[in-house]
Scaffold this motif. Structure first.
Motif, mmCIF file in Angstrom:
data_model
loop_
_atom_site.group_PDB
_atom_site.id
_atom_site.type_symbol
_atom_site.label_atom_id
_atom_site.label_comp_id
_atom_site.label_asym_id
_atom_site.label_seq_id
_atom_site.Cartn_x
_atom_site.Cartn_y
_atom_site.Cartn_z
ATOM 1 N N ALA A 186 -6.192 0.885 11.084
ATOM 2 C CA ALA A 186 -5.984 0.952 12.535
ATOM 3 C C ALA A 186 -4.749 0.141 12.886
ATOM 4 C CB ALA A 186 -7.206 0.420 13.289
ATOM 5 N N GLY A 187 -4.103 0.516 13.976
ATOM 6 C CA GLY A 187 -2.932 -0.208 14.467
ATOM 7 C C GLY A 187 -3.286 -1.021 15.692
ATOM 8 N N SER A 188 -2.519 -2.085 15.929
ATOM 9 C CA SER A 188 -2.742 -2.940 17.094
ATOM 10 C C SER A 188 -2.120 -2.308 18.342
ATOM 11 C CB SER A 188 -2.142 -4.322 16.858
ATOM 12 O OG SER A 188 -0.726 -4.235 16.701
ATOM 13 N N PHE A 189 -2.470 -2.857 19.506
ATOM 14 C CA PHE A 189 -2.023 -2.286 20.780
ATOM 15 C C PHE A 189 -0.512 -2.353 20.939
ATOM 16 C CE2 PHE A 189 -2.078 -6.771 21.585
ATOM 17 C CZ PHE A 189 -1.115 -6.987 22.563
ATOM 18 N N ASP A 190 0.143 -3.320 20.287
ATOM 19 C CA ASP A 190 1.589 -3.484 20.431
ATOM 20 C C ASP A 190 2.360 -2.977 19.211
ATOM 21 O OD1 ASP A 190 0.839 -5.362 18.586
ATOM 22 O OD2 ASP A 190 1.686 -7.082 19.651
ATOM 23 N N ASN A 191 1.667 -2.314 18.307
ATOM 24 C CA ASN A 191 2.275 -1.725 17.103
ATOM 25 C C ASN A 191 2.890 -2.749 16.155
ATOM 26 O OD1 ASN A 191 1.706 1.006 17.771
ATOM 27 N ND2 ASN A 191 3.427 1.021 19.193
ATOM 28 N N SER A 192 2.536 -4.011 16.295
ATOM 29 C CA SER A 192 3.125 -5.034 15.428
ATOM 30 C C SER A 192 2.273 -5.309 14.191
ATOM 31 C CB SER A 192 3.324 -6.341 16.200
ATOM 32 O OG SER A 192 2.076 -6.920 16.544
ATOM 33 N N SER A 193 0.990 -4.937 14.244
ATOM 34 C CA SER A 193 0.067 -5.254 13.152
ATOM 35 C C SER A 193 -0.756 -4.029 12.777
ATOM 36 C CB SER A 193 -0.884 -6.393 13.549
ATOM 37 O OG SER A 193 -0.173 -7.561 13.891
ATOM 38 N N LEU A 194 -1.205 -4.023 11.525
ATOM 39 C CA LEU A 194 -2.151 -3.039 11.038
ATOM 40 C C LEU A 194 -3.327 -3.765 10.406
ATOM 41 C CD1 LEU A 194 0.296 -0.714 9.024
ATOM 42 C CD2 LEU A 194 -0.442 -0.410 11.397
ATOM 43 N N CYS A 195 -4.486 -3.114 10.397
ATOM 44 C CA CYS A 195 -5.596 -3.605 9.608
ATOM 45 C C CYS A 195 -6.134 -2.455 8.768
ATOM 46 C CB CYS A 195 -6.690 -4.218 10.479
ATOM 47 S SG CYS A 195 -7.516 -3.057 11.610
ATOM 48 N N SER A 196 -6.694 -2.800 7.632
ATOM 49 C CA SER A 196 -7.216 -1.772 6.735
ATOM 50 C C SER A 196 -8.390 -2.334 5.949
ATOM 51 C CB SER A 196 -6.123 -1.271 5.780
ATOM 52 O OG SER A 196 -5.621 -2.339 4.990
ATOM 53 N N GLY A 197 -9.224 -1.417 5.443
ATOM 54 C CA GLY A 197 -10.352 -1.797 4.614
ATOM 55 C C GLY A 197 -10.535 -0.773 3.522
ATOM 56 N N GLY A 198 -11.205 -1.179 2.437
ATOM 57 C CA GLY A 198 -11.319 -0.247 1.330
ATOM 58 C C GLY A 198 -12.380 -0.588 0.325
ATOM 59 N N GLY A 199 -12.244 0.055 -0.820
ATOM 60 C CA GLY A 199 -13.231 -0.068 -1.879
ATOM 61 C C GLY A 199 -13.232 -1.405 -2.581
ATOM 62 N N ASP A 200 -12.227 -2.244 -2.327
ATOM 63 C CA ASP A 200 -12.182 -3.579 -2.938
ATOM 64 C C ASP A 200 -12.949 -4.612 -2.124
ATOM 65 O OD1 ASP A 200 -10.489 -3.700 -0.777
ATOM 66 O OD2 ASP A 200 -8.727 -4.387 -1.891
ATOM 67 N N LYS A 201 -13.668 -4.163 -1.068
ATOM 68 C CA LYS A 201 -14.490 -5.009 -0.193
ATOM 69 C C LYS A 201 -13.654 -5.903 0.712
ATOM 70 C CE LYS A 201 -17.779 -5.421 -4.051
ATOM 71 N NZ LYS A 201 -18.540 -6.362 -4.888
ATOM 72 N N ALA A 202 -12.327 -5.728 0.722
ATOM 73 C CA ALA A 202 -11.442 -6.601 1.486
ATOM 74 C C ALA A 202 -11.021 -5.940 2.794
ATOM 75 C CB ALA A 202 -10.209 -6.948 0.667
ATOM 76 N N VAL A 203 -10.751 -6.790 3.785
ATOM 77 C CA VAL A 203 -10.134 -6.383 5.046
ATOM 78 C C VAL A 203 -8.761 -7.037 5.088
ATOM 79 C CG1 VAL A 203 -10.302 -6.480 7.555
ATOM 80 C CG2 VAL A 203 -12.368 -6.200 6.179
ATOM 81 N N VAL A 204 -7.725 -6.226 5.281
ATOM 82 C CA VAL A 204 -6.360 -6.730 5.184
ATOM 83 C C VAL A 204 -5.663 -6.593 6.526
ATOM 84 C CG1 VAL A 204 -4.134 -6.521 3.998
ATOM 85 C CG2 VAL A 204 -6.258 -6.097 2.745
ATOM 86 N N LEU A 205 -4.979 -7.669 6.945
ATOM 87 C CA LEU A 205 -4.128 -7.674 8.132
ATOM 88 C C LEU A 205 -2.674 -7.619 7.669
ATOM 89 C CD1 LEU A 205 -3.689 -8.114 11.231
ATOM 90 C CD2 LEU A 205 -3.725 -10.582 10.749
ATOM 91 N N TRP A 206 -1.923 -6.643 8.192
ATOM 92 C CA TRP A 206 -0.547 -6.408 7.759
ATOM 93 C C TRP A 206 0.440 -6.654 8.894
ATOM 94 C CZ3 TRP A 206 -0.190 -4.485 2.678
ATOM 95 C CH2 TRP A 206 -1.345 -3.907 2.146
ATOM 96 N N ASP A 207 1.645 -7.086 8.539
ATOM 97 C CA ASP A 207 2.763 -7.086 9.470
ATOM 98 C C ASP A 207 3.490 -5.753 9.323
ATOM 99 O OD1 ASP A 207 4.745 -8.601 11.289
ATOM 100 O OD2 ASP A 207 6.017 -7.869 9.661
ATOM 101 N N VAL A 208 3.604 -4.999 10.414
ATOM 102 C CA VAL A 208 4.175 -3.656 10.349
ATOM 103 C C VAL A 208 5.625 -3.691 9.891
ATOM 104 C CG1 VAL A 208 4.883 -1.677 11.745
ATOM 105 C CG2 VAL A 208 2.607 -2.647 12.040
#
Length: 346
Positions: free
Chosen positions: A74-96
Motif C-alpha cells: 500500500a502507498g501513503s497518502f502523500d506518496n512518500s512511503s510504501l508498506c508491504s507484507g509477505g511470506g517472510d512474516k515481515a512488514v516493511v516500510l519503504w522510502d519511495v
C-alpha cells in the motif's frame, strides 16, 4: 427560461485492454493503485515490489528487501512511503524516492496477507495467517506493535482502514469492524449464534471485552472470507467468501443489501471492490474473467475475459473507469471503450 439539467452519463465500464505489463517478478500476487491513481504497485513471488506508471507501461523503481514472496502493499497518502507484507512474516516500510527500507517490523508468527496505512500514514496495520492484526508505529523505534487485535479465530485475509474504522475479514467466516472512536467491535458471522454482534470495548479501540448484544439479522456470511472493503461513500461493506458469492451489507446495521453470483471463487484469496462511482460490484474469478454486477439491481453487467488462469488480484482507479488486473506474471490495464490515450500512454 430555465434549461433542464442534463442527464448524468451512464457509467462506463473498463473493457478495452490498454496495456499489458510483463512484470518480470514471477507470479504477481497483488496489484494496487497509489492514492491518486497515477501509479501502481505490483507484488511478486520473486521477493520484489515494483512501482509502475500503468498507462505508459513504464517501470519506475524496484524495491528489494523481503526474504520471501510479497503478498500485499500500500502507498501513503502523500506518496512518500510504501508498506508491504509477505511470506517472510515481515512488514516493511519503504522510502519511495530512494527505494530503501526504512523499517522492518517483525512479530507475526505466519505470513502477512494484507497491509494498510492509516490515513495519516503514521501507523501500518498488518493482517496475518497467525489470526492477528498488528498495528506498527512508523515514527517510533519500538520493535513491538503498539496494539494487537486478536479477535479472529483463524487467518486474517483482508484489512481496510478508514479515518476511524478498521474493517477485517478472516478465514473463520467473520467480518469484523472496529470503530476506534466508540471503542466498539461489530461482527457479522456464521456460527452457533448467527448474525451480528456488537461489543463495547475500550475507548482506545482496544480488544472488545463487553457483553455481546446480539441483533436479529440472520446468518449472512458463508465460509472463509477472502476480501472485504468499504463502499466509496462509506455507507456499505462488501465481502467475498469461498462460496463464490459477494455480499453487500449496510455498514451500520449489518443488513444484507445484495448478493452477487456468477464468478468462481472456491480455492484462492481473490480481490473484490466497488467501481469509482459505487455503481458496480467488481470481483476477480478463478475462470480467467473479471465480473461486474449492477450494485442496485444485482444483475451481471459484464464478464470481462482476461486470459486463461486465475485472476488473482485487481485494483480500481479512485476516480476514473480504469481497472488493473493481475494474472500469472503480468498486469493488464483496462479503460472504457471511449478512452483515447495520450501520446505515449496507450
Amino acid at each position: 427560461m430555465a434549461f433542464p439539467e442534463p442527464k448524468p452519463r451512464p457509467p462506463e465500464l473498463p473493457q478495452k485492454r490498454l496495456k499489458t505489463l510483463d512484470c518480470g517478478q514471477g507470479a504477481v500476487r497483488a496489484v494496487r493503485f497509489n492514492v491518486d491513481g497515477n501509479y501502481c504497485l505490483t507484488c511478486g513471488s520473486d521477493k520484489t515490489l515494483k512501482l509502475w506508471n500503468p498507462l505508459r507501461g513504464t517501470l519506475l523503481r524496484t524495491y528489494s528487501g523481503h526474504g520471501y514472496e510479497v503478498l500485499d502493499a500500500a502507498g501513503s497518502f502523500d506518496n512518500s512511503s510504501l508498506c508491504s507484507g509477505g511470506g517472510d512474516k515481515a512488514v516493511v516500510l519503504w522510502d519511495v524516492a530512494s527505494g530503501q527500507v526504512v523499517r522492518k517490523f517483525r512479530g507475526h508468527a505466519g505470513k502477512v496477507n494484507t497491509v494498510q496505512f492509516n490515513e495519516e500514514a503514521t501507523v501500518i496495520l498488518s493482517g496475518s495467517i497467525d489470526s492477528s492484526i498488528r498495528c506498527w508505529d512508523c515514527r517510533s523505534r519500538r520493535p513491538e506493535p503498539v496494539q494487537t487485535l486478536d479477535e479472529a479465530r483463524d487467518g486474517v485475509s483482508s484489512v481496510k482502514v478508514s479515518d476511524h474504522e478498521v474493517l477485517t475479514g478472516s478465514v473463520d467466516g467473520r467480518m469484523r469492524r472496529y470503530d476506534l472512536r466508540m471503542g466498539q467491535l461489530f461482527s457479522d458471522y456464521v456460527g452457533s449464534e448467527c448474525g451480528r454482534r456488537c461489543e463495547t470495548g475500550r475507548e482506545d479501540g482496544g480488544p472488545a471485552r463487553g457483553t455481546p448484544a446480539s441483533l436479529t439479522y440472520p446468518s449472512l456470511l458463508q465460509g472463509p472470507i477472502t476480501c472485504t472493503c468499504f463502499s466509496r461513500d462509506g455507507q456499505c461493506t462488501l465481502v467475498s467468501s469461498l462460496d463464490s458469492t459477494l455480499r453487500l451489507l449496510d455498514k451500520d446495521t449489518g443488513e444484507l443489501l445484495g448478493e452477487y453470483k456468477g464468478h468462481k471463487n472456491q480455492e484462492y484469496k481473490l480481490d473484490c471492490c466497488l467501481s469509482e462511482r459505487d455503481t458496480h460490484v467488481v470481483s476477480c474469478s478463478e475462470d480467467g474473467k473479471v465480473f461486474f454486477w449492477d450494485l442496485v439491481e444485482g444483475a451481471l453487467a459484464l464478464a470481462l475475459p482476461v486470459g486463461h488462469g486465475v485472476v488473482q488480484s485487481l485494483a480500481y482507479h479512485p476516480t476514473e473507469p480504469c481497472l488493473l488486473t493481475a494474472m500469472g506474471g503480468s498486469v493488464q490495464c483496462w479503460r472504457e471503450e471511449t478512452y483515447e490515450a495520450e501520446d505515449g500512454a496507450g
